[in-house]
Write an enzyme that holds these catalytic residues in place. Structure first.
Site, PDB file in Angstrom:
ATOM      1  N   CYS A  13     -10.133 180.865  68.781  1.00  0.00           N
ATOM      2  CA  CYS A  13     -11.130 181.677  68.081  1.00  0.00           C
ATOM      3  C   CYS A  13     -11.701 182.735  69.021  1.00  0.00           C
ATOM      4  O   CYS A  13     -10.979 183.607  69.479  1.00  0.00           O
ATOM      5  CB  CYS A  13     -12.190 180.760  67.472  1.00  0.00           C
ATOM      6  SG  CYS A  13     -13.117 181.529  66.134  1.00  0.00           S
ATOM      7  N   HIS A  49      -8.715 176.430  64.868  1.00  0.00           N
ATOM      8  CA  HIS A  49      -9.407 175.498  65.770  1.00  0.00           C
ATOM      9  C   HIS A  49      -8.698 174.152  65.889  1.00  0.00           C
ATOM     10  O   HIS A  49      -9.146 173.178  65.281  1.00  0.00           O
ATOM     11  CB  HIS A  49     -10.822 175.244  65.246  1.00  0.00           C
ATOM     12  CG  HIS A  49     -11.751 176.398  65.449  1.00  0.00           C
ATOM     13  ND1 HIS A  49     -12.333 176.688  66.655  1.00  0.00           N
ATOM     14  CD2 HIS A  49     -12.189 177.340  64.583  1.00  0.00           C
ATOM     15  CE1 HIS A  49     -13.107 177.762  66.537  1.00  0.00           C
ATOM     16  NE2 HIS A  49     -13.033 178.181  65.292  1.00  0.00           N
ATOM     17  N   GLU A  98      -8.944 172.119  68.217  1.00  0.00           N
ATOM     18  CA  GLU A  98      -9.859 171.155  68.857  1.00  0.00           C
ATOM     19  C   GLU A  98     -10.784 170.493  67.846  1.00  0.00           C
ATOM     20  O   GLU A  98     -11.480 169.545  68.170  1.00  0.00           O
ATOM     21  CB  GLU A  98     -10.654 171.850  69.973  1.00  0.00           C
ATOM     22  CG  GLU A  98     -11.845 172.683  69.549  1.00  0.00           C
ATOM     23  CD  GLU A  98     -11.488 174.049  68.964  1.00  0.00           C
ATOM     24  OE1 GLU A  98     -10.281 174.324  68.762  1.00  0.00           O
ATOM     25  OE2 GLU A  98     -12.420 174.832  68.694  1.00  0.00           O
TER      26      GLU A  98
END
Lengths: 229, 77
Positions: A86, A201, A203
């Site tokens: 991002c 994302h 993560e």
């Protein structure tokens, strides 16, 4: 393995990154403040998402010029694993480690939703495990990837496209290209393949309780880069 | 002191999605002559003294991103 999670004023996915690396990938990870000028002792870098410096001037512009980034660029050039998600992708583009830039979504709206991602060049440490399209969250206002015609041709010819936005079945429809990126580009690697930048994302999806652990397919690239795969 | 304005604009080849939205809004206000809108930004610098090469360097190192933007320098006073 020890990964530095770089924190800037306005980072907000730093905790997600740290915990996914530590708890789910099972490597050491520590926060590093952006004013640090040394990353000695670290094997890799994660640049998390957020709105560094309030996105003033351009997304990632100020963060890209902070003290720690000299070290991040050095580690990227030396072949260490470096990943930016991002805002982290925007920062890597601003430093020139990755080509192109990210502009406001073509629909002029902040997008916070789940999209599908397919790996394009599967011969990289970050993409080789992504065999099928995966659902993955995005949350950004400036995710429209752009580059000059020449640069885009180079990106495609050199196999730098890591991920593209697609439908669940992998089809590249206009609707699936949620932010209007050129050639559906959602993520890039550098030529050597040790650096990954992407708007989604991974993560945020590293354990089943979060809905999916498919993010590990990507984040485990830290291991593969270091192993020289 | 010298005041210098740096006008930063998106390269003409790139879609300015905010400009497009403003153009649509102007048209809905019955300004039918509007054929396009592009939004840039103005950065006003107050300098002890003006050195064109140094201001260009500021633009290239931080104020503009040459991948997506053009810039123009204007010395105001």
């Amino acid at each position: 393995m020890k990964i530095a999670v770089v924190q800037f004023p306005g980072s907000n996915c730093d905790q997600d990154a740290l915990y996914s690396l530590r708890d789910d990938l099972g490597v050491q990870a520590e926060y590093v403040w952006h004013q640090e000028s040394s990353l000695a002792g670290f094997d890799g870098v994660f640049i998390p998402g957020g709105f560094t410096y309030g996105d003033y001037l351009r997304c990632g512009a100020m963060a890209a010029r902070s003290a720690v980034m000299g070290e991040v660029i050095r580690m990227a050039n030396d072949g260490h694993p470096v990943m930016g998600a991002c805002n982290g992708f925007q920062i890597l583009c601003e430093t020139g480690v990755l080509p192109g830039a990210l502009l406001k979504n073509s629909g002029e709206r902040f997008l916070c939703e789940s999209v599908y991602l397919k790996a394009e060049n599967r011969n990289t440490a970050w993409t080789e495990q992504v065999k099928e399209p995966i659902a993955i969250p995005i949350a950004h206002n400036e995710g429209r990837f752009v580059a000059s015609d020449d640069e885009l041709a180079r990106i495609e010819n050199e196999g730098l496209v890591a991920f593209r936005y697609c439908e669940a079945n992998g089809e590249l429809t206009e609707k699936a290209n949620v932010n209007g990126s050129l050639n559906h580009i959602a993520g890039l690697v550098n030529k050597r393949g040790n650096v990954l930048g992407l708007m989604p994302h991974p993560e945020r999806m590293t354990k089943k309780i979060l809905g999916s652990d498919a993010g590990l397919l990507i984040i485990s690239g830290f291991h593969r880069v270091l192993a020289g795969v | 002191m010298v005041t210098v304005r740096v006008n930063v604009s998106l390269k003409p080849s790139l879609l300015d999605s905010a400009g497009r939205t403003v153009a649509n809004s102007l048209k809905s206000l019955e300004f039918s002559e509007v054929e396009g809108v592009r939004i840039g930004k103005t950065i006003t610098l107050e300098l002890e003294k003006y050195d064109e090469a140094r201001v260009k360097s500021m633009c290239e190192k931080l104020l503009a991103n040459p991948v997506i933007e053009d810039y123009a320098i204007e010395v105001v006073e």
